[in-house]
Structure formats: structure tokens, C-alpha cells
Scaffold this active site. Structure first.
Site, PDB file in Angstrom:
ATOM      1  N   GLU A  55      -3.251   0.606  50.594  1.00 52.19           N
ATOM      2  CA  GLU A  55      -2.823  -0.751  50.289  1.00 52.19           C
ATOM      3  C   GLU A  55      -3.452  -1.745  51.274  1.00 52.19           C
ATOM      4  O   GLU A  55      -3.560  -1.447  52.457  1.00 52.19           O
ATOM      5  CB  GLU A  55      -1.297  -0.852  50.365  1.00 52.19           C
ATOM      6  CG  GLU A  55      -0.582  -0.286  49.156  1.00 52.19           C
ATOM      7  CD  GLU A  55      -0.870  -1.069  47.883  1.00 52.19           C
ATOM      8  OE1 GLU A  55      -0.637  -2.297  47.856  1.00 52.19           O
ATOM      9  OE2 GLU A  55      -1.345  -0.455  46.920  1.00 52.19           O
ATOM     10  N   ARG A 108      -6.074   2.537  39.993  1.00 57.51           N
ATOM     11  CA  ARG A 108      -5.793   3.073  41.325  1.00 57.51           C
ATOM     12  C   ARG A 108      -7.131   3.207  42.056  1.00 57.51           C
ATOM     13  O   ARG A 108      -8.140   3.581  41.462  1.00 57.51           O
ATOM     14  CB  ARG A 108      -5.102   4.440  41.235  1.00 57.51           C
ATOM     15  CG  ARG A 108      -3.666   4.369  40.759  1.00 57.51           C
ATOM     16  CD  ARG A 108      -2.755   3.743  41.812  1.00 57.51           C
ATOM     17  NE  ARG A 108      -1.357   3.699  41.391  1.00 57.51           N
ATOM     18  CZ  ARG A 108      -0.825   2.706  40.702  1.00 57.51           C
ATOM     19  NH1 ARG A 108      -1.570   1.670  40.335  1.00 57.51           N
ATOM     20  NH2 ARG A 108       0.458   2.719  40.370  1.00 57.51           N
ATOM     21  N   ASP A 131      -9.135  -4.474  42.441  1.00 58.25           N
ATOM     22  CA  ASP A 131      -7.798  -4.915  42.849  1.00 58.25           C
ATOM     23  C   ASP A 131      -7.084  -3.816  43.625  1.00 58.25           C
ATOM     24  O   ASP A 131      -6.034  -4.060  44.213  1.00 58.25           O
ATOM     25  CB  ASP A 131      -6.988  -5.290  41.596  1.00 58.25           C
ATOM     26  CG  ASP A 131      -5.602  -5.825  41.911  1.00 58.25           C
ATOM     27  OD1 ASP A 131      -5.487  -6.651  42.845  1.00 58.25           O
ATOM     28  OD2 ASP A 131      -4.632  -5.430  41.234  1.00 58.25           O
ATOM     29  N   HIS A 171      -4.585  -6.271  45.551  1.00 58.98           N
ATOM     30  CA  HIS A 171      -3.597  -5.613  44.693  1.00 58.98           C
ATOM     31  C   HIS A 171      -2.590  -6.627  44.151  1.00 58.98           C
ATOM     32  O   HIS A 171      -1.378  -6.532  44.377  1.00 58.98           O
ATOM     33  CB  HIS A 171      -2.875  -4.495  45.444  1.00 58.98           C
ATOM     34  CG  HIS A 171      -2.264  -3.485  44.495  1.00 58.98           C
ATOM     35  ND1 HIS A 171      -1.522  -2.415  44.915  1.00 58.98           N
ATOM     36  CD2 HIS A 171      -2.280  -3.408  43.135  1.00 58.98           C
ATOM     37  CE1 HIS A 171      -1.104  -1.718  43.882  1.00 58.98           C
ATOM     38  NE2 HIS A 171      -1.557  -2.303  42.778  1.00 58.98           N
TER      39      HIS A 171
END
Length: 309
Positions: free
Chosen positions: A263, A234, A258, A283
């Protein structure tokens, strides 16, 4: 009951139609949507009459949930639940269940991929050759023989350790509890020892009060100046501004990310996009064809189990 899948989840329309027939035979109504929409108004329009909803990582705040008066169950097509207002769900007797395990292989393989990219500068040299350049005097580094610290030894951390063993790495592990299976593949150490001794640090912890900014300026200073940091967990497990600064001044040599505070897409001014030797991907760790097929089976099996209670 009315069941609604508010987004496509990477499932074909044919698959959705099969599910619709199956639920109809059991006396349930099933609606699905083939376009992902993340705005609150659309979510409310799709979910407001649902008894059961299926959703992945779209943010689901109380302001949306409070308009879904019939909602009893959320089958979440995602591992983490930090995008859902769980306090509201608990207060209103809405059962929430995630899809643990569907992306274990996908995420662990991406973590290894980011390590290899940074060690061999794959992304960098793709750009170089497209601009007419060559290798010059560059020499890459191999993963074999490196000391890799794995922070967080759940399913994904354990799968990553197995891959690292196959590459011939020495693996250090940090976790709140120790597992006998892992002891055969890695050495448990403190976080401080792991950071000081590792050539590569890869993060695989959930985001919670204890892990928020687990890796910050102080921890980065413990790492080797030649070390690499990989984050497929995260975004807020790291202090991202501190990571960008550490890369800029050479506290660590490289990073692969990532996940971020939000987001993607990210602003062009995002700190990591300005940092040197940082490979950033949007992501994609959980997003493989194989993982999405497994995920679909898990989330709708969960719905069927809930209906059977």
C-alpha cells in the site's frame, strides 16, 4: 456481543452514533474509532475484547488475531481479503465476509480515467503548462475506436466493458468462464490473443496463485509497442519491475497504476515512479464518496445478519 469498528471507514461520527444506538437497543456494545491506525499494538488494543470486528484493508496477520480470543466474525469493508490471514481465521472458526460490489462503479470509472489520461497526456500537460509550456506539435489519441482487452470479467470488468462500449471501443475479454451478458458486449479470446491485438489492456482479476504475475516480461513482449497497460486490480497481478523495464525500453508505450506490491506511500525509488509515461495514483480506485456510503451499508448489514443467526 461486543462489536468494534477499528477505523473510521469514511463514516461521520453522527452515523457511528446512530449505529451505536441501534446496536444498544439489541443488547450489543459498539465501539468505534475515528482515527485510522495500522500498527499491530493499536489493532490489538482495539480488537482484543471484540466478538465482531469491522476493518477495511489494514493488514491483519495471525500475530494480531491470536490476541483476539473472543473474535467470531470479521466484516471486511473491502473487496479483497489477501491482507487478512485467512488460514488462521479458518483454523479458529472466525467467519470472514467481504464487501463485494461497493466499488464497482468507482474502480471501473478510474480505469477509464487512466486510459484517457494516458491517451491525452493530461497529467503530463498539467505539468507542462505550470512550467510555462504549451502543446507544441503534440497530438493525442482518442479512446473511440481502440481495441481494449479486459482481463477478468467479474463485476468490475463487466462494468468497465459497458463504459468502453459507450466510448465506441472494440472490446476483447479474457476470463476462466464466459457469460452470456458479456458476449453481447465483447469477444472472448485467449489471453495471448488479447495481449497481441489490444491497444489497451486493463486488469480486473483477483490476486491468487493463478494470477500472481499474470502479466510479466513474456506477456509484455506480446503487446503492441503502442499499447497501454492499466492496473486497478492488485499490484502483484503484474511483475512491476518487468512493467517498468518494458516502459523504459519501449516494449509498451504507457501504463496507469492504482495498485502496487504494498500500500502507498511508495519509496521515491519505486520502479514505476522512475518509469517513463506511467501515471501512478495512490490506490484511489475504490475511494469515492458514493462507494464509501454503499460500503458502510454493506458491512453493517453483514454484522446485523450475523447477529441474527
Amino acid at each position: 456481543m461486543k462489536i468494534v469498528c477499528v477505523e473510521p471507514l469514511g463514516i461521520s461520527q453522527e452515523h457511528f452514533e446512530e449505529l451505536k444506538k441501534d446496536f444498544a437497543l439489541q443488547g450489543h456494545e459498539f465501539d468505534y474509532y475515528m482515527e485510522r491506525k495500522e500498527d499491530a499494538d493499536t489493532l490489538v488494543a482495539r480488537m482484543k475484547d471484540a466478538d465482531i470486528a469491522v476493518i477495511s484493508n489494514i493488514k491483519l496477520p495471525a500475530s494480531v488475531l491470536e490476541q483476539c480470543k473472543n473474535l467470531k466474525y470479521l466484516s471486511v469493508a473491502f473487496t479483497g481479503l489477501d491482507h487478512i490471514d485467512l488460514a488462521y481465521c479458518n483454523d479458529h472458526n472466525i467467519t470472514v465476509q467481504n464487501a463485494a460490489g461497493y466499488s464497482t462503479t468507482a474502480v471501473s470509472e478510474l480505469a477509464i480515467g487512466l486510459m484517457l489520461d494516458l491517451l491525452r497526456q493530461i497529467t503530463h500537460f498539467d505539468g507542462t503548462i505550470r512550467q510555462g509550456g504549451g502543446r507544441g506539435m503534440y497530438l493525442g489519441r482518442e479512446l473511440k475506436g481502440k481495441t481494449v482487452g479486459v482481463v477478468g470479467i467479474g463485476a468490475i470488468g463487466t462494468a468497465t466493458i459497458r463504459l468502453l462500449n459507450a466510448f465506441g471501443c472494440k472490446v476483447l475479454a479474457y476470463n476462466r468462464s464466459e457469460h452470456e451478458e458479456v458476449k453481447a458486449m465483447a469477444t472472448y479470446v485467449t489471453l495471448e490473443q488479447l495481449l497481441k491485438e489490444s491497444d489497451i489492456v486493463t486488469l480486473h482479476v483477483p490476486l491468487n496463485g493463478e494470477t500472481h504475475h499474470l502479466i510479466g516480461a513474456e506477456q509484455l513482449k506480446m503487446m503492441k509497442p503502442t499499447a497501454l497497460l492499466i492496473n486497478t486490480a492488485r499490484g502483484n497481478v503484474c511483475d512491476i519491475d518487468a512493467v517498468a523495464q518494458a516502459l523504459a525500453v519501449g516494449t509498451i508505450q504507457g501504463a496507469g497504476f492504482d495498485v502496487y506490491e504494498t500500500e502507498p506511500p511508495l519509496a521515491a525509488t519505486h520502479a514505476l515512479l522512475q518509469a517513463p509515461n506511467c501515471v501512478c495514483v495512490p490506490h484511489i480506485g475504490y475511494a469515492s464518496r458514493e462507494a464509501f456510503d454503499i460500503r458502510a451499508d454493506i458491512v453493517f448489514d453483514h454484522v446485523k445478519e450475523f447477529l441474527a443467526k
